[in-house]
Design a protein around this motif. Structure first.
Motif, PDB file in Angstrom:
ATOM      1  N   ASN A 201       0.823  -1.209   0.000  1.00 36.19           N
ATOM      2  CA  ASN A 201       0.000   0.000   0.000  1.00 36.19           C
ATOM      3  C   ASN A 201       0.858   1.260   0.000  1.00 36.19           C
ATOM      4  N   GLN A 202       1.991   1.200   0.692  1.00 38.28           N
ATOM      5  CA  GLN A 202       2.901   2.339   0.661  1.00 38.28           C
ATOM      6  C   GLN A 202       3.467   2.522  -0.740  1.00 38.28           C
ATOM      7  N   ARG A 203       3.732   1.400  -1.408  1.00 36.51           N
ATOM      8  CA  ARG A 203       4.227   1.484  -2.784  1.00 36.51           C
ATOM      9  C   ARG A 203       3.158   2.077  -3.701  1.00 36.51           C
ATOM     10  N   LEU A 204       1.894   1.772  -3.419  1.00 37.39           N
ATOM     11  CA  LEU A 204       0.810   2.358  -4.209  1.00 37.39           C
ATOM     12  C   LEU A 204       0.788   3.877  -4.065  1.00 37.39           C
ATOM     13  N   ILE A 205       1.054   4.362  -2.855  1.00 40.03           N
ATOM     14  CA  ILE A 205       1.114   5.810  -2.638  1.00 40.03           C
ATOM     15  C   ILE A 205       2.244   6.409  -3.475  1.00 40.03           C
ATOM     16  N   THR A 206       3.394   5.731  -3.474  1.00 37.44           N
ATOM     17  CA  THR A 206       4.525   6.197  -4.274  1.00 37.44           C
ATOM     18  C   THR A 206       4.182   6.208  -5.759  1.00 37.44           C
ATOM     19  N   GLU A 207       3.517   5.141  -6.218  1.00 37.82           N
ATOM     20  CA  GLU A 207       3.151   5.046  -7.630  1.00 37.82           C
ATOM     21  C   GLU A 207       2.187   6.159  -8.032  1.00 37.82           C
ATOM     22  N   ASN A 208       1.192   6.398  -7.207  1.00 40.76           N
ATOM     23  CA  ASN A 208       0.227   7.459  -7.512  1.00 40.76           C
ATOM     24  C   ASN A 208       0.898   8.827  -7.549  1.00 40.76           C
ATOM     25  N   GLN A 209       1.789   9.065  -6.588  1.00 37.10           N
ATOM     26  CA  GLN A 209       2.495  10.343  -6.551  1.00 37.10           C
ATOM     27  C   GLN A 209       3.406  10.488  -7.764  1.00 37.10           C
ATOM     28  N   ALA A 210       4.021   9.392  -8.166  1.00 36.04           N
ATOM     29  CA  ALA A 210       4.897   9.423  -9.346  1.00 36.04           C
ATOM     30  C   ALA A 210       4.112   9.780 -10.602  1.00 36.04           C
ATOM     31  N   LEU A 211       2.942   9.172 -10.757  1.00 43.25           N
ATOM     32  CA  LEU A 211       2.135   9.439 -11.951  1.00 43.25           C
ATOM     33  C   LEU A 211       1.598  10.869 -11.964  1.00 43.25           C
ATOM     34  N   ARG A 215       2.649  13.545 -14.780  1.00 46.77           N
ATOM     35  CA  ARG A 215       1.624  14.202 -15.588  1.00 46.77           C
ATOM     36  C   ARG A 215       1.817  15.722 -15.582  1.00 46.77           C
ATOM     37  N   GLN A 216       2.143  16.273 -14.428  1.00 45.11           N
ATOM     38  CA  GLN A 216       2.374  17.716 -14.334  1.00 45.11           C
ATOM     39  C   GLN A 216       3.573  18.128 -15.189  1.00 45.11           C
ATOM     40  N   PHE A 217       4.655  17.368 -15.122  1.00 43.48           N
ATOM     41  CA  PHE A 217       5.843  17.674 -15.917  1.00 43.48           C
ATOM     42  C   PHE A 217       5.545  17.557 -17.409  1.00 43.48           C
ATOM     43  N   ASN A 270      14.163   4.803  -6.686  1.00 33.02           N
ATOM     44  CA  ASN A 270      14.267   3.631  -7.555  1.00 33.02           C
ATOM     45  C   ASN A 270      13.152   3.568  -8.595  1.00 33.02           C
ATOM     46  N   HIS A 271      12.273   4.556  -8.564  1.00 33.33           N
ATOM     47  CA  HIS A 271      11.182   4.571  -9.540  1.00 33.33           C
ATOM     48  C   HIS A 271      11.704   5.072 -10.881  1.00 33.33           C
ATOM     49  N   PRO A 272      11.229   4.512 -11.996  1.00 36.07           N
ATOM     50  CA  PRO A 272      11.751   4.919 -13.316  1.00 36.07           C
ATOM     51  C   PRO A 272      11.526   6.386 -13.663  1.00 36.07           C
ATOM     52  N   VAL A 273      10.547   7.048 -13.037  1.00 32.45           N
ATOM     53  CA  VAL A 273      10.321   8.453 -13.377  1.00 32.45           C
ATOM     54  C   VAL A 273      11.312   9.375 -12.662  1.00 32.45           C
ATOM     55  N   TYR A 274      11.906   8.889 -11.589  1.00 36.59           N
ATOM     56  CA  TYR A 274      12.745   9.769 -10.759  1.00 36.59           C
ATOM     57  C   TYR A 274      13.905  10.391 -11.539  1.00 36.59           C
ATOM     58  N   PRO A 275      14.763   9.609 -12.200  1.00 38.06           N
ATOM     59  CA  PRO A 275      15.900  10.237 -12.886  1.00 38.06           C
ATOM     60  C   PRO A 275      15.478  11.161 -14.025  1.00 38.06           C
ATOM     61  N   VAL A 276      14.373  10.832 -14.694  1.00 39.73           N
ATOM     62  CA  VAL A 276      13.919  11.668 -15.809  1.00 39.73           C
ATOM     63  C   VAL A 276      13.382  13.000 -15.289  1.00 39.73           C
ATOM     64  N   LEU A 277      12.611  12.951 -14.211  1.00 41.60           N
ATOM     65  CA  LEU A 277      12.092  14.193 -13.636  1.00 41.60           C
ATOM     66  C   LEU A 277      13.219  15.036 -13.046  1.00 41.60           C
TER      67      LEU A 277
END
Length: 367
Positions: A201-211, A215-217, A270-277
């Protein structure tokens, strides 16, 4: 059902057994003799009476064994099944006794008690069997949930599917009665499953925040990328970039704030969006730095800076010029000491948009 209680006194041994009289302890010595001397006081022993008496004695012995077998629960499903078989066999023995037999009345009385015990054992067996099945089903769901999220990254839907499986597994374990044989194992598993469910569930929070952050970027990148294509439609003057410095800095600050919030989430790095953002933030900061350098240079040279309106050339060091040229393909002027603010910003925004589009394709390819 009632259970056997054994009490040992100084001179007397009293055996209290469900569905058996206190004289059942005599089975170990001479059951037939004990039954012959009971309240029925049989005077003769015809072959028919002997057969009925044998069935009666056998029934009580089976009842004794069944009651002893399930003392001090909980027990395994196999134990309850074996006890249930013995109660059924005892009932069958009593049902085989003819109605005119001298032991028929007592057999009928015992049969009612045995049938009650048989029903109770059947209920307990059902409870134990159901508990064992739920425990096995919970283990299967837990295994599926663990396998589902192996080798990340995964899409949000995959993490959600794993979360549902952990929740279902927990629900099955919680439904297992504490009196069953599998209860201790289920409680131990329940602790582990809840921990895994919390992590998912904590990972789900991370995933939602990442998306949300991605989207904003992406929306910002699409807006900035469109500026050069709409240069004439926007009626831009030659000295305009397409957005004011004040609006752009506020936009970059909003992106930075969103990124910082995402970065605080567990395992965000470790999320794939992190280095790109993170690279996108660096791109925007580069534009802000160039823009501020131009404004400072212009303010310091207002008396003679009259021929720089169109290109908006920004003075840069040779080192910075080389980096900008290599990273963004920017064109330099004045022997590599200046770059165009407008064209530099547009080129950087174009690169930034390309990187985000590539990331979007990668996210869509996740299973």
């Amino acid at each position: 059902m009632h259970y056997l209680r054994l009490t040992i006194g100084f001179a007397t041994v009293i055996l209290l057994l469900s569905a058996c009289n206190t004289d059942d302890h005599s089975f170990a010595d001479d059951s037939s003799q004990a039954l012959t001397n009971d309240s029925m006081s049989l005077k003769t022993a015809t072959p028919q009476n002997t057969s009925a008496l044998d069935n009666f004695v056998a029934a009580r012995r089976l009842a004794w064994d069944a009651a002893v077998m399930v003392q001090h629960p909980p027990h395994s499903v196999e134990t309850w099944q074996a006890a249930r078989v013995k109660w059924r066999q005892a009932i069958n023995r009593l049902e085989a006794i003819p109605e005119r037999s001298p032991v028929a009345a007592e057999a009928k009385e015992k049969r009612a008690v045995y049938q009650s015990n048989y029903a109770a054992i059947s209920d307990r067996l059902t409870t134990e069997t159901t508990a064992a099945e739920r425990f096995k089903a919970a283990q299967t769901l837990a295994w599926q949930a663990a396998v589902t999220v192996q080798k990340p990254p995964h899409s949000l839907k995959v993490w959600q599917r794993a979360s549902r499986k952990w929740r279902a597994a927990i629900g099955l374990l919680q439904s297992i009665p504490p009196t069953t044989a599998i209860a201790l194992q289920s409680q131990a598993k329940l602790t582990d499953y809840r921990s895994n469910y919390s992590a998912i569930n904590q990972r789900l929070i991370t995933e939602n925040q990442a998306l949300l952050t991605f989207r904003q970027f992406s929306e910002t990148a699409a807006r900035l990328k469109s500026i050069p294509d709409n240069f004439y439609q926007l009626n831009l003057t030659p000295q305009q970039v397409g957005v004011s410095y004040e609006d752009y800095t506020r936009l970059v600050e909003a992106l930075q704030q969103s990124f910082n919030q995402f970065a605080t989430q567990p395992d965000a790095r470790n999320h794939p969006v992190y280095p790109v953002l993170l690279a996108a933030i660096d791109d925007h900061q580069t534009v802000v730095k160039l823009w501020k350098a131009y404004l400072d240079f212009k303010a310091a040279n207002t008396q003679w800076l009259y021929d720089d309106i169109f290109d908006q050339l920004v003075p840069v060091s040779l080192t910075d010029a080389a980096i900008l040229e290599q990273k963004y393909g920017l064109k330099t002027y004045a022997g590599g000491t200046k770059v165009s603010l407008r064209f530099s910003a547009w080129a950087i925004w174009q690169k930034n948009s390309q990187h985000l589009q590539q990331l979007q394709q990668k996210l869509l390819s996740l299973n």
